[in-house]
Scaffold this motif. Structure first.
Motif, PDB file in Angstrom:
ATOM      1  N   LEU A   5       0.802  -1.212   0.128  1.00 47.75           N
ATOM      2  CA  LEU A   5      -0.288  -0.178  -0.058  1.00 47.75           C
ATOM      3  C   LEU A   5       0.800   1.197  -0.165  1.00 47.75           C
ATOM      4  O   LEU A   5       1.943   1.212   0.614  1.00 47.75           O
ATOM      5  CB  LEU A   5      -0.818  -0.071   1.329  1.00 47.75           C
ATOM      6  N   LEU A   6       0.277   2.243  -0.830  1.00 47.04           N
ATOM      7  CA  LEU A   6       1.253   3.600  -0.939  1.00 47.04           C
ATOM      8  C   LEU A   6       0.440   4.570  -0.536  1.00 47.04           C
ATOM      9  O   LEU A   6      -0.650   4.845  -0.996  1.00 47.04           O
ATOM     10  CB  LEU A   6       1.764   3.689  -2.321  1.00 47.04           C
ATOM     11  N   LEU A   7       1.006   5.467   0.587  1.00 43.34           N
ATOM     12  CA  LEU A   7       0.333   6.630   1.133  1.00 43.34           C
ATOM     13  C   LEU A   7       1.334   7.759   1.052  1.00 43.34           C
ATOM     14  O   LEU A   7       2.531   7.538   0.823  1.00 43.34           O
ATOM     15  CB  LEU A   7      -0.181   6.351   2.616  1.00 43.34           C
ATOM     16  N   HIS A   8       0.860   9.030   1.282  1.00 37.80           N
ATOM     17  CA  HIS A   8       1.756  10.069   1.201  1.00 37.80           C
ATOM     18  C   HIS A   8       1.397  10.766   2.654  1.00 37.80           C
ATOM     19  O   HIS A   8       2.222  10.908   3.116  1.00 37.80           O
ATOM     20  CB  HIS A   8       1.230  10.953  -0.122  1.00 37.80           C
ATOM     21  N   ASP A  63       5.422   7.625   0.620  1.00 41.57           N
ATOM     22  CA  ASP A  63       6.335   8.343  -0.089  1.00 41.57           C
ATOM     23  C   ASP A  63       6.696   9.648   0.185  1.00 41.57           C
ATOM     24  O   ASP A  63       5.742  10.524   1.120  1.00 41.57           O
ATOM     25  CB  ASP A  63       5.906   8.476  -1.502  1.00 41.57           C
ATOM     26  N   ASP A  64       7.580  10.505  -0.132  1.00 37.36           N
ATOM     27  CA  ASP A  64       8.080  11.896   0.090  1.00 37.36           C
ATOM     28  C   ASP A  64       8.539  12.118   1.677  1.00 37.36           C
ATOM     29  O   ASP A  64       9.375  13.039   1.713  1.00 37.36           O
ATOM     30  CB  ASP A  64       6.762  12.661   0.007  1.00 37.36           C
ATOM     31  N   GLY A  65       8.070  11.494   2.598  1.00 39.91           N
ATOM     32  CA  GLY A  65       8.905  11.617   3.860  1.00 39.91           C
ATOM     33  C   GLY A  65       8.240  12.909   4.676  1.00 39.91           C
ATOM     34  O   GLY A  65       9.023  13.734   5.229  1.00 39.91           O
ATOM     35  N   LEU A  66       6.760  13.273   4.602  1.00 43.05           N
ATOM     36  CA  LEU A  66       6.279  14.381   5.089  1.00 43.05           C
ATOM     37  C   LEU A  66       5.958  14.423   6.557  1.00 43.05           C
ATOM     38  O   LEU A  66       6.132  13.257   7.220  1.00 43.05           O
ATOM     39  CB  LEU A  66       4.789  14.430   4.370  1.00 43.05           C
ATOM     40  N   GLY A 103       0.039  22.376  -3.788  1.00 42.31           N
ATOM     41  CA  GLY A 103       0.599  23.336  -2.938  1.00 42.31           C
ATOM     42  C   GLY A 103       1.985  22.828  -2.336  1.00 42.31           C
ATOM     43  O   GLY A 103       2.469  21.706  -2.425  1.00 42.31           O
ATOM     44  N   GLN A 104       2.636  23.616  -1.276  1.00 40.29           N
ATOM     45  CA  GLN A 104       3.711  23.180  -0.720  1.00 40.29           C
ATOM     46  C   GLN A 104       3.457  22.042   0.508  1.00 40.29           C
ATOM     47  O   GLN A 104       2.304  22.030   0.899  1.00 40.29           O
ATOM     48  CB  GLN A 104       4.409  24.543   0.232  1.00 40.29           C
ATOM     49  N   THR A 105       4.517  21.249   0.537  1.00 40.38           N
ATOM     50  CA  THR A 105       4.224  20.148   1.479  1.00 40.38           C
ATOM     51  C   THR A 105       5.294  20.199   2.595  1.00 40.38           C
ATOM     52  O   THR A 105       6.610  20.343   1.942  1.00 40.38           O
ATOM     53  CB  THR A 105       4.315  18.668   0.753  1.00 40.38           C
TER      54      THR A 105
END
Length: 258
Positions: A5-8, A63-66, A103-105
């Motif tokens: 599963l892929l989440l952001h 993904d991304d490491g938010l 927008g920005q994250t």
């Protein structure tokens, strides 16, 4: 074949963004996985687990490491004793990303990543700048792969073995380069039909998804939990990520091999 599963982002108040998933629903998803005896693993564990266990398994990836992972998802995962795999954009650690059309994250800082790695979660790479890897020439491609791996290993003190291709964009040249750079595993958001043993197919989790929709994407077709309709929807949604570089039209997305 196992599916991840892929989440952001996981947010208390979801943003107007298809990849912003509500925190309360994420908690319900974890409870559902536990209740259905779905084994949760990290990406680097998937090649051994899927060959020795008949139990339905999945890898929960981000993904991304938010920063939203640190604030909202990580505490829930720890409470449920579930380990995940996080793929930060190494060049955006502690900064704001600008490629998302919404927008920005905000991205996690180095101390946050170090803390998460120390708790047993796997840290992989999502490249250096979130560039579309198939559009880069050989030198640029290796820089994205090697520099991101080195940065993340220096921060966490652990080996970075896995890679998530930005925008789900990959081909044989990219995967060969990744292996040359020292990666052993990867996740494929698209191109599932080309997947090799070391590459784990993943399906996206979207804001509008119900818990049964998500769980239905994990098991093989023979399982009563399987939902073909939900799997088809996830594959359709994955193609929207291809448009992000075009909409943003940032210069790092218009490089071509030459």
């Amino acid at each position: 074949m196992m599916t991840g599963l892929l989440l952001h982002s996981v947010d208390v108040k979801p943003k107007f963004n298809m990849s912003s998933y509500p925190r309360d629903k994420f908690k319900a998803l974890l409870d559902n996985l536990i209740r259905n005896d779905v084994k949760t693993i990290t990406v680097s564990q998937h090649t051994s687990i899927q060959h020795i266990s008949a139990q339905i398994s999945t890898a929960i990836t981000f993904d991304d490491g938010l920063t939203s992972f640190y604030d909202n998802a990580w505490p829930l995962l720890e409470d449920k004793k579930i380990k995940s795999t996080i793929f930060p954009v190494a060049g955006l650690i502690g900064k704001n990303g600008h490629w998302d059309v919404m927008g920005q994250t905000s991205h996690m800082t180095a101390p946050m990543l170090r803390e998460i790695a120390a708790s047993g979660h796997e840290i992989g790479s999502h490249s250096l700048t979130h560039a579309n890897l198939v559009w880069l020439d050989d030198d640029e491609l290796m820089k994205e792969l090697r520099d991101s791996k080195s940065i993340l290993e220096n921060i966490t003190g652990t080996a970075v073995k896995s890679l998530s291709f930005p925008f789900g964009s990959w081909n044989t040249r990219v995967w060969d380069a990744a292996q040359s750079a020292g990666y052993q595993y990867a996740t494929a958001y698209r191109g599932h039909q080309r997947v090799s043993t070391e590459i784990l197919p993943v399906m996206g989790v979207f804001r509008f998804d119900g818990i049964d929709d998500i769980v239905g994407r994990i098991p093989p077709p023979s399982s009563p939990l399987s939902s073909p309709t939900s799997k088809i929807l996830a594959r359709m949604m994955s193609h929207f990520s291809k448009g992000t570089p075009i909409v943003k039209f940032r210069k790092e997305y218009i490089r071509f091999p030459g």
